[in-house]
Scaffold this motif. Structure first.
Motif, short mmCIF file in Angstrom:
data_model
loop_
_atom_site.label_atom_id
_atom_site.label_comp_id
_atom_site.label_asym_id
_atom_site.label_seq_id
_atom_site.Cartn_x
_atom_site.Cartn_y
_atom_site.Cartn_z
N SER A 200 0.87 -1.18 0.00
CA SER A 200 0.00 0.00 0.00
C SER A 200 0.90 1.22 0.00
O SER A 200 2.12 1.09 -0.01
N GLY A 201 0.29 2.38 0.05
CA GLY A 201 1.06 3.62 0.10
C GLY A 201 1.79 3.82 1.43
O GLY A 201 2.64 4.70 1.54
N ARG A 202 1.49 3.01 2.43
CA ARG A 202 2.11 3.16 3.75
C ARG A 202 3.12 2.08 4.10
O ARG A 202 4.01 2.29 4.90
N ARG A 203 2.92 0.85 3.57
CA ARG A 203 3.82 -0.25 3.95
C ARG A 203 3.65 -1.40 2.99
O ARG A 203 2.70 -1.42 2.20
N PHE A 204 4.56 -2.35 3.07
CA PHE A 204 4.35 -3.61 2.38
C PHE A 204 4.78 -4.74 3.30
O PHE A 204 5.55 -4.54 4.23
N ALA A 205 4.21 -5.89 3.07
CA ALA A 205 4.54 -7.08 3.86
C ALA A 205 4.74 -8.24 2.90
O ALA A 205 3.96 -8.44 1.97
N LEU A 206 5.79 -9.00 3.14
CA LEU A 206 6.08 -10.17 2.33
C LEU A 206 5.90 -11.40 3.19
O LEU A 206 6.51 -11.53 4.25
N MET A 207 5.04 -12.30 2.75
CA MET A 207 4.85 -13.57 3.45
C MET A 207 5.43 -14.66 2.56
O MET A 207 5.19 -14.68 1.35
N HIS A 208 6.20 -15.54 3.16
CA HIS A 208 6.84 -16.62 2.41
C HIS A 208 6.47 -17.94 3.09
O HIS A 208 6.74 -18.12 4.27
N GLU A 209 5.84 -18.83 2.35
CA GLU A 209 5.48 -20.14 2.86
C GLU A 209 6.65 -21.09 2.69
O GLU A 209 7.23 -21.18 1.61
N LEU A 210 7.02 -21.79 3.75
CA LEU A 210 8.13 -22.73 3.66
C LEU A 210 7.71 -24.06 3.02
O LEU A 210 8.56 -24.79 2.51
N ASN A 211 6.44 -24.38 3.04
CA ASN A 211 5.93 -25.59 2.36
C ASN A 211 6.75 -26.83 2.67
O ASN A 211 7.16 -27.56 1.78
N GLY A 212 7.01 -27.06 3.95
CA GLY A 212 7.74 -28.25 4.36
C GLY A 212 9.25 -28.09 4.38
O GLY A 212 9.97 -28.95 4.88
N GLU A 213 9.77 -27.01 3.84
CA GLU A 213 11.20 -26.71 3.85
C GLU A 213 11.61 -26.41 5.29
O GLU A 213 10.81 -25.96 6.09
N ALA A 214 12.87 -26.67 5.63
CA ALA A 214 13.37 -26.39 6.97
C ALA A 214 13.28 -24.89 7.28
O ALA A 214 13.36 -24.05 6.37
N GLU A 215 13.12 -24.59 8.55
CA GLU A 215 13.11 -23.19 8.99
C GLU A 215 14.40 -22.51 8.54
O GLU A 215 15.48 -23.08 8.61
N TRP A 216 14.28 -21.28 8.08
CA TRP A 216 15.45 -20.54 7.61
C TRP A 216 16.35 -20.17 8.78
O TRP A 216 15.88 -19.89 9.89
N SER A 217 17.64 -20.11 8.51
CA SER A 217 18.63 -19.73 9.52
C SER A 217 18.58 -18.22 9.74
O SER A 217 18.09 -17.46 8.89
#
Length: 173
Positions: free
Chosen positions: A66-83
């Motif tokens: 939006s004009g105020r912010r953005f948010a990125l959501m990423h699904e891991l879909n069974g992938e290991a938690e990111w470091s």
């Protein structure tokens, strides 16, 4: 980009301290970001909203802007938690990143300790904890102890103890 962790048991006041430190650090002219580890499944979008429908339909990433912010959501879909280093790489460069959680990593940390929490202190078993923010004196701590309400002292500690992320995680790859 320098980092420092704010660590401690649940209920110790980590988030409360971070929320008070951010304006103190920004008043000193620093750009500050935070990275928080969540132990449970969490959601940042609302069922019924378009972003939620995109994600539940199977999109790997959903970016809402939006004009105020953005948010990125990423699904891991069974992938290991990111470091932690990989997650830090997703952030835009800033002067300082306050990391809440991720206590198993070797980055410098300040422990938040409250007697009423009834939990043991973490710093005796973790050399990466360089200072303690506590609600009581801890003469046996073996490192500098700041009162949890001493925001000036804690901001100075954050600045002096934080280290460049690249050098902290160089050995991890």
């Amino acid at each position: 980009m320098k980092i420092i962790g704010i660590t401690g048991w649940s209920g110790a006041g980590k988030t409360s301290l971070i929320v008070k430190l951010i304006p103190e650090l920004r008043a000193r002219g620093l750009t500050v970001s935070t990275l928080k580890h969540a132990h449970h499944g969490f959601d940042v979008d609302v069922p019924g909203k378009d972003s939620h429908m995109h994600r539940t339909a199977g999109a790997t990433e959903v970016l809402v802007s939006s004009g105020r912010r953005f948010a990125l959501m990423h699904e891991l879909n069974g992938e290991a938690e990111w470091s932690l280093p990989r997650l830090l790489g997703k952030l835009n460069p800033v002067d300082l990143v306050l990391v809440e959680g991720f206590k198993r990593y070797p980055h410098p940390k300040i422990e938040v300790y409250r007697v009423a929490n009834g939990k043991p202190m973490l710093h005796p078993g973790d050399a990466s904890i360089r200072a303690v923010a506590a609600d009581c004196p801890l003469p046996e701590a073996g490192r500098t102890v700041y009162h949890i309400d001493d925001l000036t002292g804690l901001a100075e500690a954050v600045l002096s103890l934080s280290e460049p992320a690249g050098s902290v995680f160089a050995e991890l790859g």
